[in-house]
Scaffold this motif. Structure first.
Motif, PDB file in Angstrom:
ATOM      1  N   LEU A  55       0.814  -1.216   0.000  1.00  0.00           N
ATOM      2  CA  LEU A  55       0.000   0.000   0.000  1.00  0.00           C
ATOM      3  C   LEU A  55       0.845   1.262   0.000  1.00  0.00           C
ATOM      4  N   ALA A  56       2.136   1.128   0.247  1.00  0.00           N
ATOM      5  CA  ALA A  56       2.993   2.318   0.198  1.00  0.00           C
ATOM      6  C   ALA A  56       3.068   2.867  -1.220  1.00  0.00           C
ATOM      7  N   GLU A  57       2.835   2.015  -2.207  1.00  0.00           N
ATOM      8  CA  GLU A  57       2.855   2.478  -3.594  1.00  0.00           C
ATOM      9  C   GLU A  57       1.579   3.224  -3.985  1.00  0.00           C
ATOM     10  N   GLY A  58       0.526   3.118  -3.155  1.00  0.00           N
ATOM     11  CA  GLY A  58      -0.740   3.787  -3.457  1.00  0.00           C
ATOM     12  C   GLY A  58      -1.913   2.852  -3.212  1.00  0.00           C
ATOM     13  N   PRO A  59      -3.133   3.372  -3.271  1.00  0.00           N
ATOM     14  CA  PRO A  59      -4.325   2.535  -3.034  1.00  0.00           C
ATOM     15  C   PRO A  59      -4.413   1.397  -4.053  1.00  0.00           C
ATOM     16  N   LYS A  60      -4.971   0.265  -3.602  1.00  0.00           N
ATOM     17  CA  LYS A  60      -5.131  -0.905  -4.464  1.00  0.00           C
ATOM     18  C   LYS A  60      -6.473  -1.560  -4.187  1.00  0.00           C
ATOM     19  N   LEU A  61      -6.977  -2.260  -5.212  1.00  0.00           N
ATOM     20  CA  LEU A  61      -8.239  -2.981  -5.064  1.00  0.00           C
ATOM     21  C   LEU A  61      -8.045  -4.186  -4.147  1.00  0.00           C
ATOM     22  N   ALA A  62      -9.082  -4.471  -3.357  1.00  0.00           N
ATOM     23  CA  ALA A  62      -8.998  -5.593  -2.422  1.00  0.00           C
ATOM     24  C   ALA A  62      -8.812  -6.911  -3.157  1.00  0.00           C
ATOM     25  N   THR A  63      -9.470  -7.060  -4.316  1.00  0.00           N
ATOM     26  CA  THR A  63      -9.333  -8.320  -5.056  1.00  0.00           C
ATOM     27  C   THR A  63      -7.903  -8.540  -5.533  1.00  0.00           C
ATOM     28  N   ASP A  64      -7.241  -7.457  -5.980  1.00  0.00           N
ATOM     29  CA  ASP A  64      -5.848  -7.605  -6.408  1.00  0.00           C
ATOM     30  C   ASP A  64      -4.940  -7.958  -5.234  1.00  0.00           C
ATOM     31  N   LEU A  65      -5.221  -7.367  -4.066  1.00  0.00           N
ATOM     32  CA  LEU A  65      -4.396  -7.666  -2.893  1.00  0.00           C
ATOM     33  C   LEU A  65      -4.581  -9.117  -2.450  1.00  0.00           C
ATOM     34  N   LYS A  66      -5.820  -9.625  -2.582  1.00  0.00           N
ATOM     35  CA  LYS A  66      -6.053 -11.020  -2.184  1.00  0.00           C
ATOM     36  C   LYS A  66      -5.284 -11.984  -3.071  1.00  0.00           C
ATOM     37  N   VAL A  67      -5.295 -11.716  -4.371  1.00  0.00           N
ATOM     38  CA  VAL A  67      -4.562 -12.579  -5.287  1.00  0.00           C
ATOM     39  C   VAL A  67      -3.059 -12.501  -5.025  1.00  0.00           C
ATOM     40  N   ALA A  68      -2.569 -11.292  -4.823  1.00  0.00           N
ATOM     41  CA  ALA A  68      -1.137 -11.123  -4.549  1.00  0.00           C
ATOM     42  C   ALA A  68      -0.751 -11.749  -3.214  1.00  0.00           C
ATOM     43  N   ALA A  69      -1.651 -11.643  -2.206  1.00  0.00           N
ATOM     44  CA  ALA A  69      -1.352 -12.236  -0.908  1.00  0.00           C
ATOM     45  C   ALA A  69      -1.306 -13.759  -1.016  1.00  0.00           C
ATOM     46  N   ALA A  70      -2.227 -14.330  -1.812  1.00  0.00           N
ATOM     47  CA  ALA A  70      -2.191 -15.781  -1.999  1.00  0.00           C
ATOM     48  C   ALA A  70      -0.891 -16.214  -2.665  1.00  0.00           C
ATOM     49  N   ALA A  71      -0.419 -15.395  -3.615  1.00  0.00           N
ATOM     50  CA  ALA A  71       0.856 -15.714  -4.258  1.00  0.00           C
ATOM     51  C   ALA A  71       2.016 -15.636  -3.285  1.00  0.00           C
ATOM     52  N   ALA A  72       1.883 -14.765  -2.283  1.00  0.00           N
ATOM     53  CA  ALA A  72       2.942 -14.631  -1.285  1.00  0.00           C
ATOM     54  C   ALA A  72       2.782 -15.607  -0.133  1.00  0.00           C
ATOM     55  N   GLY A  73       1.768 -16.445  -0.170  1.00  0.00           N
ATOM     56  CA  GLY A  73       1.569 -17.427   0.896  1.00  0.00           C
ATOM     57  C   GLY A  73       0.822 -16.877   2.088  1.00  0.00           C
ATOM     58  N   ILE A  74       0.119 -15.770   1.926  1.00  0.00           N
ATOM     59  CA  ILE A  74      -0.629 -15.156   3.028  1.00  0.00           C
ATOM     60  C   ILE A  74      -2.107 -15.467   2.830  1.00  0.00           C
ATOM     61  N   SER A  75      -2.739 -16.013   3.864  1.00  0.00           N
ATOM     62  CA  SER A  75      -4.156 -16.361   3.757  1.00  0.00           C
ATOM     63  C   SER A  75      -5.007 -15.091   3.823  1.00  0.00           C
ATOM     64  N   VAL A  76      -6.245 -15.234   3.392  1.00  0.00           N
ATOM     65  CA  VAL A  76      -7.151 -14.083   3.399  1.00  0.00           C
ATOM     66  C   VAL A  76      -7.429 -13.629   4.822  1.00  0.00           C
TER      67      VAL A  76
END
Length: 499
Positions: free
Chosen positions: A446-467
């Motif tokens: 989020l330091a880069e700017g606001p992001k959509l929740a759906t994009d963050l969920k997909v990126a978090a799953a790629a990083a191994g972070i659960s919802v």
């Protein structure tokens, strides 16, 4: 008329026969004696007398005709005069009658006016207080009361319902946390992602009363599947058999215009008695000609929405997403379809899955606009091939856990197909990231700017972070979540101003 006929007959009644006979005899004698012979004196005298008699008769007849003509003219004039006199008499009688009616009306008006005037005088004398009567005292200040003969005014009635009269009800679920009764739920995603497979899984689980992902037991009921893209006999029926569906509780439907033919759904619901789920695929094909006007789309959706709420039937609509390869969050058709749905789910590939084959890669079912449940829900599944006892090759969905400690039920009956091992219960796995590392990761994103929740969920799953861990880290950081005034739109996450 009789006098005129008599006159005409008298004029033409003169007998000229003697004169004609004498002339004939005279001509015959002349022919016999030859020319130059004179007639006897007596004969000539008779002829002369006859000629004079005939002339006198003709003159008398002519005179009689003139007399009768004059008499006829006088008779006609007398008749005309009599007609004019009678006409004048009738006119005078009618004028006299009108004058009498007018006089009667004037007399009636005058009498009415006199009666009103006299009544006013009587009323004035009756209500005028006597000079010897005591003066009327006004009531005390603040002590006004209606006369006993005047009924009190009825209180106004509001056309709206008071909140105190409404009893709160718990939401009922067909698929807990995913598909609610009486609501429209959309499943969107790119082609070949298994959207219809998930809908068929819901229908099969409901038909046999089996367990949902998470362990809750489904309440058994019937389902209606209206599929316009996949072939019912070659695709839908084999997939339902692979899921172990109770075929006696599932029916298939064809093309419908639910903006005008909602009665067909009602007729089927009455026939089966326990209808709990309707699947429409693709969703936007069941509401008449395509339209992007929001008012038109909402008007076409209104009959289905009202019917679903009254019947307490869940409606699952399968749709596609826009954008190249289905990467966008907007669903096909007007956004009014998505706004009308109480829940919208999107199917994406799991970027954290190392499986290189896209057909075998794990999929994620992510909430992109949920109003009837928490928007941090997430399911994972794979599509696996199955060979039916009849030799038909088909496929089905198999759900997997997506978070540490989350129980996942065994979805298929053991020993369903001879020679095939039962579906094993997935082994629980430990969380790949701690809450601290998840918070650091989210802060950096989020330091880069606001992001959509759906994009963050997909990126978090790629990083191994659960919802669940992602939302916990967001609350710890005080992340602001908003949807720009539209509750159905995907939420945007941003760091607080103090961060």
């Amino acid at each position: 008329m009789s006098a005129l006929a008599l006159a005409a007959g008298a004029v033409w009644a003169v007998d000229l026969t003697p004169l004609a006979d004498l002339e004939t005899r005279h001509a015959s004698l002349l022919a016999q004696l030859g020319g130059g012979v004179s007639l006897p004196r007596e004969i000539e005298a008779a002829i002369a007398r006859a000629q004079r008699a005939c002339s006198a008769g003709i003159d008398a007849a002519c005179a009689e005709r003139e007399r009768l003509s004059d008499e006829l003219a006088a008779t006609r004039e007398a008749l005309r005069l009599e007609y004019r006199i009678e006409k004048q008499k009738r006119f005078k009688r009618s004028q006299s009658a009108d004058d009498g009616a007018g006089l009667l009306l004037l007399a009636l008006i005058a009498g009415t006016g006199a009666a009103v005037f006299c009544g006013g005088l009587v009323w004035r004398r009756a209500v005028r207080p006597s000079p010897h009567a005591a003066p009327i005292q006004p009531p005390p200040r603040g002590h006004y009361q209606l006369a006993p003969s005047v009924p009190p005014m009825a209180p106004p009635v509001s056309p709206f319902v008071a909140a105190a009269s409404v009893r709160a009800e718990a939401r009922e679920w067909v698929w807990p946390g995913i598909v609610a009764r009486g609501d429209v739920t959309l499943l969107g995603g790119a082609p070949k992602m298994g959207k219809s497979q998930i809908a068929l899984f819901a229908a099969a689980t409901l038909s046999r009363g089996d367990a949902w992902p998470g362990g809750e037991r489904a309440r058994r009921g019937s389902a209606l599947i209206c599929e316009l893209e996949d072939d019912v006999a070659q695709d839908v029926q084999p997939r339902l058999e692979a899921l172990g569906a109770d075929m006696s509780r599932i029916a298939f439907g064809g093309p419908l215009d639910l903006s005008r033919e909602i009665g067909k759904l009602e007729a089927h619901a009455r026939a089966v008695g326990d209808l709990r789920l309707v699947v429409l695929s693709p969703f936007i094909s069941f509401f008449g000609p395509s339209s992007t006007d929001e008012v038109t789309v909402r008007a076409r959706l209104a009959p289905l929405l009202e019917w679903g709420r009254e019947r307490r039937v869940a409606v699952v609509g399968v749709t596609h997403v826009t954008g190249k390869s289905g990467a966008g969050d907007a669903f096909s058709g007007s956004e009014a379809y998505r706004r009308a749905a109480r829940a919208a789910w999107k199917v994406v590939l799991d970027p954290a899955d190392p499986e290189p084959n896209p057909k075998r890669k794990r999929r994620l079912l992510i909430a992109v606009g949920v109003n009837n449940a928490a928007d941090d829900a997430q399911l994972a599944y794979r599509i696996e091939g199955v060979t039916l006892p009849s030799g038909i090759e088909t496929s089905r969905v198999r759900f997997e856990p997506v978070d540490a400690g989350e129980p996942v039920a065994d979805y298929f009956p053991r020993g369903m197909y001879e020679g095939q091992p039962p579906t094993p219960r997935p082994v629980r796995r430990a969380a790949s990231e701690t809450l601290t590392s998840a918070a650091d990761w989210l802060r950096g994103m989020l330091a880069e700017g606001p992001k959509l929740a759906t994009d963050l969920k997909v990126a978090a799953a790629a990083a191994g972070i659960s919802v669940g861990t992602l939302y916990t880290a967001a609350r710890q950081l005080g992340v602001q979540m908003d949807s720009d005034g539209d509750v159905t739109a995907p939420k945007t996450w941003r760091l607080p101003a103090s961060a």
